[in-house]
Design an enzyme around this catalytic site. Structure first.
Site, mmCIF file in Angstrom:
data_model
loop_
_atom_site.group_PDB
_atom_site.id
_atom_site.type_symbol
_atom_site.label_atom_id
_atom_site.label_comp_id
_atom_site.label_asym_id
_atom_site.label_seq_id
_atom_site.Cartn_x
_atom_site.Cartn_y
_atom_site.Cartn_z
ATOM 1 N N GLY A 1 0.790 -1.225 0.000
ATOM 2 C CA GLY A 1 0.000 0.000 0.000
ATOM 3 C C GLY A 1 0.821 1.273 0.000
ATOM 4 N N CYS B 1 -18.580 -12.925 -19.759
ATOM 5 C CA CYS B 1 -19.869 -13.022 -20.436
ATOM 6 C C CYS B 1 -19.777 -14.038 -21.587
ATOM 7 C CB CYS B 1 -20.260 -11.650 -20.974
ATOM 8 S SG CYS B 1 -22.013 -11.466 -21.308
ATOM 9 N N CYS C 1 -26.010 -13.086 -20.724
ATOM 10 C CA CYS C 1 -25.607 -14.385 -20.181
ATOM 11 C C CYS C 1 -26.326 -14.715 -18.870
ATOM 12 C CB CYS C 1 -24.104 -14.443 -19.975
ATOM 13 S SG CYS C 1 -23.538 -13.510 -18.545
ATOM 14 N N CYS D 1 -22.670 -7.706 -18.845
ATOM 15 C CA CYS D 1 -21.448 -7.837 -18.060
ATOM 16 C C CYS D 1 -20.402 -6.872 -18.596
ATOM 17 C CB CYS D 1 -20.871 -9.244 -18.195
ATOM 18 S SG CYS D 1 -21.889 -10.529 -17.484
ATOM 19 N N CYS E 1 -27.375 -10.037 -16.127
ATOM 20 C CA CYS E 1 -26.874 -9.715 -17.455
ATOM 21 C C CYS E 1 -27.896 -10.123 -18.513
ATOM 22 C CB CYS E 1 -25.543 -10.430 -17.698
ATOM 23 S SG CYS E 1 -24.919 -10.236 -19.381
#
Lengths: 293, 256
Positions: A29, A268, A240, A262, A237
């Site tokens: 970080g 997808c 899909c 998606c 979605c």
């Protein structure tokens, strides 16, 4: 091929970037300054991510590049071509097969493995920047762990919108120490930051590299009475039928017609290939290339 | 009784020029100390040295901390000093804009210190923000307004609320009433006096306005050219000034 050193950058530069990456991994970080090079693309197009990818690539790697989850948008296509030409590495659109994935603003839906590296393109690496403009002051705040200001931003969100309205670039605390900007990924992706793969973040214009090692604890900041929520559009979605993936909203006409798809195109595609069909999907996998016309 | 703050021989030089020199005093809990003097007399320099905003060229500032007893704040580590700066100490700037975050709402401004010391409950933070707005006589429905929408007097009161929310024991004030018109000044002074008495605050107030110290300060220190020329109880100094400069200062006040 022979006109370029492998992966465009010279070896000295790659060494310098690798040192920054190693330092970043050692201090999860922490933003490591590095001597960012001029790249043959404008700032804001992923110069930081490209330099990190160039330093991490080996000739045996398979590269995948996504932009907002998609493999076929301008940014993704041009960076993929750049490395095809300057490094000659294999490329793929399948998350499964890639060993290095450079991404802009998304984490792939499929869980990543220990032998994969995820490289983020970062516009503004400093999470405190819009609250405290002075770099000297933000560095001091990081070194002294003075992160109260980050919560002031979340407080403002709740007081103005009734909830934490920050929906992307949602600040996280890494391994209980540094507060980090996870790049502008949707907050839906924040829980995925704790993963098996190595995550590297490169900011070219701001000249910073930072990293999250595998299985590192990453906590999204929140209030006790307003806990963090990973949000997405409340739909499945339309191609899909996936109910668990992050969705893009696509306006279809000027009469209010819209569809949700998606944002991760590979996810997808693979679901449709496996036989899942959404509200507006067809049985056979869609082909959108010119040969379909 | 132990002094809350012991100041010994503080000295600050700007190159060859004197900022302030040979300043020593003790401040006891609940006591308000006024520092008066003309522009350039070193009173703001002194205040900034005491609050740790400026590096001194000598001397010590010993503060009676809650956990470790008397500690010299000039030699303590920076994290400790900054921690002190947002818990037991408060600093009220002359210009509210220097002490406020102008792009953050009033509630956020007040809540910042609470969040800086670990407050993580939105409801509680907001409740104390509203409570403090009420105590400095700002209406509750202004809690989500930005300070830029406030008048000068309200900004100054907001700055005071933001500083006092963590219950500090020592407040530094640099011309808290400067730039405000007289009726607003009077209300602010009234408010300050109430808060100081009610919370048992110790305060060091720098001002050039003798009326302010007459109202607020228990003791007075008169500065000229970086030196302290006279100290004593406020009424005693103002009513029976000994030093020539203090006599001049007191006689310069216009009578209405």
């Amino acid at each position: 091929m022979s006109e370029y050193n492998f992966a465009y950058l010279d070896e000295q530069t790659k060494r310098m970037i690798r040192r920054a990456i190693l330092k970043g991994l050692a201090i999860p970080g922490y933003q490591v300054p590095f001597a960012s090079r001029e790249m043959p693309m404008p700032y804001g197009w992923g110069t930081g991510g490209v330099q990190v990818s160039a330093a991490a690539l080996t000739p045996d790697d398979t590269l995948k590049v996504i932009d907002q989850g998609a493999d076929d948008t301008t940014n993704a296509v041009s960076i993929r071509k750049f490395f095809e030409r300057t490094a000659g590495v294999a490329t793929t659109e399948e998350t499964e097969r890639a060993s290095i994935i450079q991404t802009r603003h998304r984490i792939p839906e499929a869980a990543l493995r220990e032998d994969q590296i995820l490289v983020y393109q970062v516009p503004i690496p400093e999470p405190l920047r819009f609250l405290e403009p002075r770099e000297t002051e933000t560095r001091k705040m990081h070194s002294l762990e003075e992160y109260g200001l980050m919560h002031v931003k979340l407080y403002e969100d709740i007081s103005q919108h009734g909830q934490i309205a920050t929906s992307y670039a949602y600040p996280v605390k890494v391994e209980g120490r540094y507060v980090m900007d996870p790049s502008p990924i949707p907050k839906f992706d924040n829980p995925k930051l704790e993963m098996a793969a190595i995550q590297l973040f490169g900011a070219g214009r701001e000249q910073r590299i930072y990293a999250v090692p595998p299985y590192t604890k990453v906590v999204s900041l929140d209030f006790e009475d307003y806990p963090f929520e990973a949000t997405k559009a409340d739909h499945a979605c339309d191609l899909c039928a996936a109910a668990d993936s992050y969705l893009d909203e696509v306006i279809m006409d000027d009469a209010g017609g819209r569809m949700f798809v998606c944002s991760d195109t590979d996810y997808c595609r693979s679901r449709r290939a496996a036989g899942h069909v959404g509200r507006l999907g067809s049985e056979a996998p869609l082909s959108t290339g010119p040969e379909a016309a | 009784m132990h002094p809350l703050l012991q100041v010994n021989n503080i000295r600050k030089m700007y190159g060859h020029r004197i900022g302030c020199t040979d300043v020593s005093f003790d401040l006891f809990p609940g006591e308000v100390m006024g520092i008066v003097g003309e522009s350039g007399s070193g009173k703001s320099t002194l205040l900034n040295c005491l609050a740790g905003h400026l590096e001194t060229d000598g001397g010590e500032v010993i503060f009676d901390t809650r956990d470790r007893g008397p500690v010299d704040t000039l030699t303590m580590s920076e994290p400790e000093r900054r921690m002190l700066g947002r818990t037991d100490w408060a600093f009220v700037h002359q210009h509210a804009r220097d002490g406020l975050r102008m792009s953050v709402s009033a509630g956020g401004n007040i809540g910042e210190r609470l969040m800086a010391v670990g407050g993580r409950h939105y409801g509680n933070i907001r409740a104390s923000a509203i409570d403090w707005l009420d105590r400095v006589e700002i209406e509750e429905n202004r809690v989500d307004d930005r300070p830029s929408a406030f008048s000068g007097g309200m900004q100054q009161r907001l700055q005071i609320a933001r500083n006092l929310v963590t219950g500090p024991r020592l407040v530094f004030m640099d011309e808290p009433t400067g730039g405000l018109d007289v009726s607003v000044q009077a209300r602010l002074l009234d408010l300050l006096r109430g808060l100081v008495r009610e919370m048992g605050l110790s305060a060091i107030i720098v001002t050039h306005d003798l009326a302010v110290v007459r109202l607020l300060a228990d003791r007075l220190m008169v500065m000229k050219s970086g030196h302290v020329v006279e100290t004593g109880l406020t009424d005693q100094v103002l009513d029976d000034p000994q030093h020539a400069y203090t006599q001049l200062l007191v006689s310069s006040v216009l009578q209405v």
